[in-house]
Design a protein around this motif. Structure first.
Motif, mmCIF file in Angstrom:
data_model
loop_
_atom_site.group_PDB
_atom_site.id
_atom_site.type_symbol
_atom_site.label_atom_id
_atom_site.label_comp_id
_atom_site.label_asym_id
_atom_site.label_seq_id
_atom_site.Cartn_x
_atom_site.Cartn_y
_atom_site.Cartn_z
ATOM 1 N N ARG A 62 -8.945 -6.898 14.479
ATOM 2 C CA ARG A 62 -8.904 -5.463 14.633
ATOM 3 C C ARG A 62 -10.301 -4.923 14.944
ATOM 4 O O ARG A 62 -11.314 -5.492 14.556
ATOM 5 C CB ARG A 62 -8.401 -4.792 13.344
ATOM 6 C CG ARG A 62 -7.050 -5.320 12.896
ATOM 7 C CD ARG A 62 -5.983 -5.000 13.901
ATOM 8 N NE ARG A 62 -5.784 -3.583 14.055
ATOM 9 C CZ ARG A 62 -5.015 -3.049 14.980
ATOM 10 N NH1 ARG A 62 -4.386 -3.813 15.836
ATOM 11 N NH2 ARG A 62 -4.864 -1.740 15.055
ATOM 12 N N SER A 104 0.836 -1.201 0.000
ATOM 13 C CA SER A 104 0.000 0.000 0.000
ATOM 14 C C SER A 104 0.869 1.248 0.000
ATOM 15 O O SER A 104 2.053 1.207 0.385
ATOM 16 C CB SER A 104 -0.895 0.010 1.235
ATOM 17 O OG SER A 104 -0.106 0.218 2.411
ATOM 18 N N PRO A 112 0.426 9.788 1.113
ATOM 19 C CA PRO A 112 -0.623 8.765 0.952
ATOM 20 C C PRO A 112 -1.892 9.147 1.691
ATOM 21 O O PRO A 112 -1.846 9.800 2.736
ATOM 22 C CB PRO A 112 0.018 7.509 1.563
ATOM 23 C CG PRO A 112 1.018 8.037 2.535
ATOM 24 C CD PRO A 112 1.532 9.324 1.948
ATOM 25 N N ARG A 113 -3.007 8.750 1.136
ATOM 26 C CA ARG A 113 -4.280 9.002 1.797
ATOM 27 C C ARG A 113 -4.423 8.068 2.993
ATOM 28 O O ARG A 113 -4.079 6.890 2.911
ATOM 29 C CB ARG A 113 -5.440 8.763 0.835
ATOM 30 C CG ARG A 113 -5.535 9.786 -0.288
ATOM 31 C CD ARG A 113 -6.774 9.523 -1.130
ATOM 32 N NE ARG A 113 -6.920 10.508 -2.189
ATOM 33 C CZ ARG A 113 -7.930 10.525 -3.051
ATOM 34 N NH1 ARG A 113 -8.867 9.594 -2.968
ATOM 35 N NH2 ARG A 113 -7.989 11.460 -3.984
ATOM 36 N N PRO A 114 -4.901 8.583 4.114
ATOM 37 C CA PRO A 114 -5.100 7.707 5.277
ATOM 38 C C PRO A 114 -6.169 6.665 4.981
ATOM 39 O O PRO A 114 -7.037 6.861 4.131
ATOM 40 C CB PRO A 114 -5.544 8.683 6.374
ATOM 41 C CG PRO A 114 -6.108 9.863 5.642
ATOM 42 C CD PRO A 114 -5.311 9.971 4.369
ATOM 43 N N ARG A 115 -6.068 5.548 5.691
ATOM 44 C CA ARG A 115 -7.052 4.484 5.491
ATOM 45 C C ARG A 115 -8.449 4.963 5.888
ATOM 46 O O ARG A 115 -8.611 5.686 6.856
ATOM 47 C CB ARG A 115 -6.682 3.256 6.339
ATOM 48 C CG ARG A 115 -5.417 2.555 5.890
ATOM 49 C CD ARG A 115 -5.254 1.241 6.656
ATOM 50 N NE ARG A 115 -4.034 0.536 6.265
ATOM 51 C CZ ARG A 115 -2.884 0.646 6.904
ATOM 52 N NH1 ARG A 115 -2.798 1.429 7.963
ATOM 53 N NH2 ARG A 115 -1.823 -0.013 6.499
ATOM 54 N N ARG A 116 -9.417 4.524 5.123
ATOM 55 C CA ARG A 116 -10.798 4.862 5.455
ATOM 56 C C ARG A 116 -11.298 3.951 6.568
ATOM 57 O O ARG A 116 -10.921 2.802 6.662
ATOM 58 C CB ARG A 116 -11.691 4.698 4.224
ATOM 59 C CG ARG A 116 -11.412 5.711 3.120
ATOM 60 C CD ARG A 116 -12.407 5.533 1.992
ATOM 61 N NE ARG A 116 -12.206 6.527 0.938
ATOM 62 C CZ ARG A 116 -12.956 6.613 -0.148
ATOM 63 N NH1 ARG A 116 -13.961 5.763 -0.323
ATOM 64 N NH2 ARG A 116 -12.702 7.535 -1.063
ATOM 65 N N PHE A 117 -12.132 4.492 7.410
ATOM 66 C CA PHE A 117 -12.728 3.699 8.470
ATOM 67 C C PHE A 117 -14.161 4.179 8.676
ATOM 68 O O PHE A 117 -14.533 5.275 8.251
ATOM 69 C CB PHE A 117 -11.923 3.818 9.770
ATOM 70 C CG PHE A 117 -11.905 5.205 10.341
ATOM 71 C CD1 PHE A 117 -12.820 5.579 11.308
ATOM 72 C CD2 PHE A 117 -10.976 6.141 9.907
ATOM 73 C CE1 PHE A 117 -12.811 6.862 11.831
ATOM 74 C CE2 PHE A 117 -10.965 7.419 10.424
ATOM 75 C CZ PHE A 117 -11.877 7.781 11.387
ATOM 76 N N SER A 132 -11.784 3.013 14.795
ATOM 77 C CA SER A 132 -10.558 3.425 15.465
ATOM 78 C C SER A 132 -10.861 3.932 16.864
ATOM 79 O O SER A 132 -11.762 4.724 17.071
ATOM 80 C CB SER A 132 -9.882 4.530 14.652
ATOM 81 O OG SER A 132 -8.748 5.002 15.313
ATOM 82 N N LEU A 184 0.782 3.643 2.040
ATOM 83 C CA LEU A 184 1.202 3.915 3.416
ATOM 84 C C LEU A 184 2.438 3.099 3.786
ATOM 85 O O LEU A 184 3.359 3.601 4.440
ATOM 86 C CB LEU A 184 0.064 3.601 4.388
ATOM 87 C CG LEU A 184 -1.043 4.656 4.495
ATOM 88 C CD1 LEU A 184 -2.194 4.112 5.329
ATOM 89 C CD2 LEU A 184 -0.523 5.943 5.093
ATOM 90 N N THR A 185 2.474 1.828 3.373
ATOM 91 C CA THR A 185 3.632 0.981 3.654
ATOM 92 C C THR A 185 4.857 1.495 2.929
ATOM 93 O O THR A 185 5.962 1.530 3.485
ATOM 94 C CB THR A 185 3.340 -0.475 3.251
ATOM 95 O OG1 THR A 185 2.208 -0.957 3.973
ATOM 96 C CG2 THR A 185 4.538 -1.368 3.539
#
Length: 375
Positions: free
Chosen positions: A363, A168, A205-210, A367, A170-171
């Motif tokens: 998980r 990804s 990078p775009r943050p993960r959606r939650f 969040s 982010l990684t």
């Protein structure tokens, strides 16, 4: 005329054998040189620089002291793999938390060394870094890391059906940051003139959606967990947005239920060597005092009475930790167990709210530090 040590210029004063030399250059900078331990149990002469004699001498003294402790100085002519190993074992380990150091080590061993490790530290270029990142961005990790070999039934590259499992954004950004940190230290130690990784742009990078809980969902969840022994924790999480580690690291001494405030000073983590340990918050900014809603104050008072009953029931088996939220015997709650309990409860209807803490690695559905506040 006899010259005394006081009359001798600072740049020419004799130093003890093995302490190296310090002198002023024509460009007004100060240069210090001496011999230190190098990889392969050899010795090499190094040079360091400073704007003052004291600064140059301090740098040289630090390197010689490290050499005397048996730590070989990295060589810019050596491979990047050698330098990264030195950096992890002798530098990063003293400045990072254990869990962060573990993640850095995984990044180095899994991606950095296989991709760039054979490059010489002194000859690494921004183009090398960019090419490496582009390869990671477009290469299936199942194929590259041969993940199929560890599976009972191969389903990707070994069967000719690539799953296109790519890293990804982010990684990729995290890997890039680890490399930048390592090279930044090489610059500070004057092994290389500049940090070439800083010249490579990876984008933001775009943050993960939650999907955070809505106000109605939060109310339903609290209603469903009203009889749960950790109801006060869930209510505090939803009203204040505290992280799991902050909630589990909370002690009674941090609370003032008369004024309705809580001091956030520490966090509970599981480490590979120390097990469950309480650490200070990661940064100064994370250390703060928050106001507690009236409902949370009432829940915490009930929790205090509940803990007294649990302590009496446990008797000599009680583990006194001072934590607000504990197991029934007073021990620290593993953050993974809390995640499992939250996931289980959030998936159950209100009539099936009764649950107990179990182990697991799933998980949470939302969040912890971004949960919606219920009114």
């Amino acid at each position: 005329m006899t010259t005394t040590p006081r009359d001798t210029p600072a740049s020419r004063r004799a130093r003890a054998n093995g302490d190296g030399t310090v002198y002023q250059r024509k460009d007004s900078r100060w240069e210090a040189a001496g011999y230190v331990l190098a990889p392969g149990n050899t010795r090499k002469r190094i040079r360091v620089y400073g704007t003052t004699r004291k600064e140059a001498l301090a740098k040289l003294t630090e390197k010689i002291a490290a050499s005397n402790r048996g730590l070989p100085a990295p060589s810019a002519q050596g491979s990047l793999a050698t330098y990264l190993t030195y950096w992890l074992e002798n530098v990063a380990v003293h400045h990072l938390r254990e869990n962060t150091h573990t993640r850095y080590t995984a990044c180095v061993n899994r991606y950095l060394i296989p991709g760039l490790g054979k490059k010489k530290l002194s000859k690494l270029t921004a183009k090398d870094v960019r090419t490496w990142l582009n390869q990671l961005r477009t290469t299936c990790q199942c194929c590259t890391r041969r993940l199929d070999a560890d599976r009972d039934q191969p389903r990707c590259c070994a069967t000719g059906a690539c799953c296109s499992k790519r890293l990804s954004p982010l990684t990729l950004a995290y890997l890039h940051s680890v490399l930048k940190s390592a090279l930044e230290h090489a610059v500070r130690e004057e092994e290389i003139p500049r940090n070439v990784a800083r010249n490579v742009r990876t984008g933001t990078p775009r943050p993960r959606r939650f999907a955070p809980l809505t106000a109605d969902e939060a109310r339903q969840f609290l209603s469903a967990t009203y009889d749960h022994r950790l109801h006060a924790l869930f209510e505090l999480a939803l009203h204040t947005g505290l992280r799991k580690g902050e909630l589990l690291g909370l002690r009674w001494e941090d609370l003032n239920l008369d004024t309705g405030t809580a001091a956030i000073r520490r966090t509970l983590q599981r480490t590979s060597t120390g097990g469950l340990i309480t650490l200070p918050t990661k940064t100064r900014a994370s250390e703060r005092r928050i106001a507690l809603p009236t409902r949370c104050v009432q829940s915490l008072k009930l929790r205090h009475e509940q803990q007294k009953r649990e302590r009496e029931a446990a008797g000599t088996a009680w583990q006194h930790s001072g934590h607000v939220f504990t197991t029934v015997q007073g021990g620290s709650i593993d953050p993974t167990n809390l995640t499992r309990a939250f996931t289980t409860l959030s998936a159950r209807p209100a009539s099936a709210a009764s649950a107990f803490m179990t182990s697991g690695t799933r998980r949470p559905r939302c969040s912890w530090n971004r949960a919606s506040n219920s009114s």
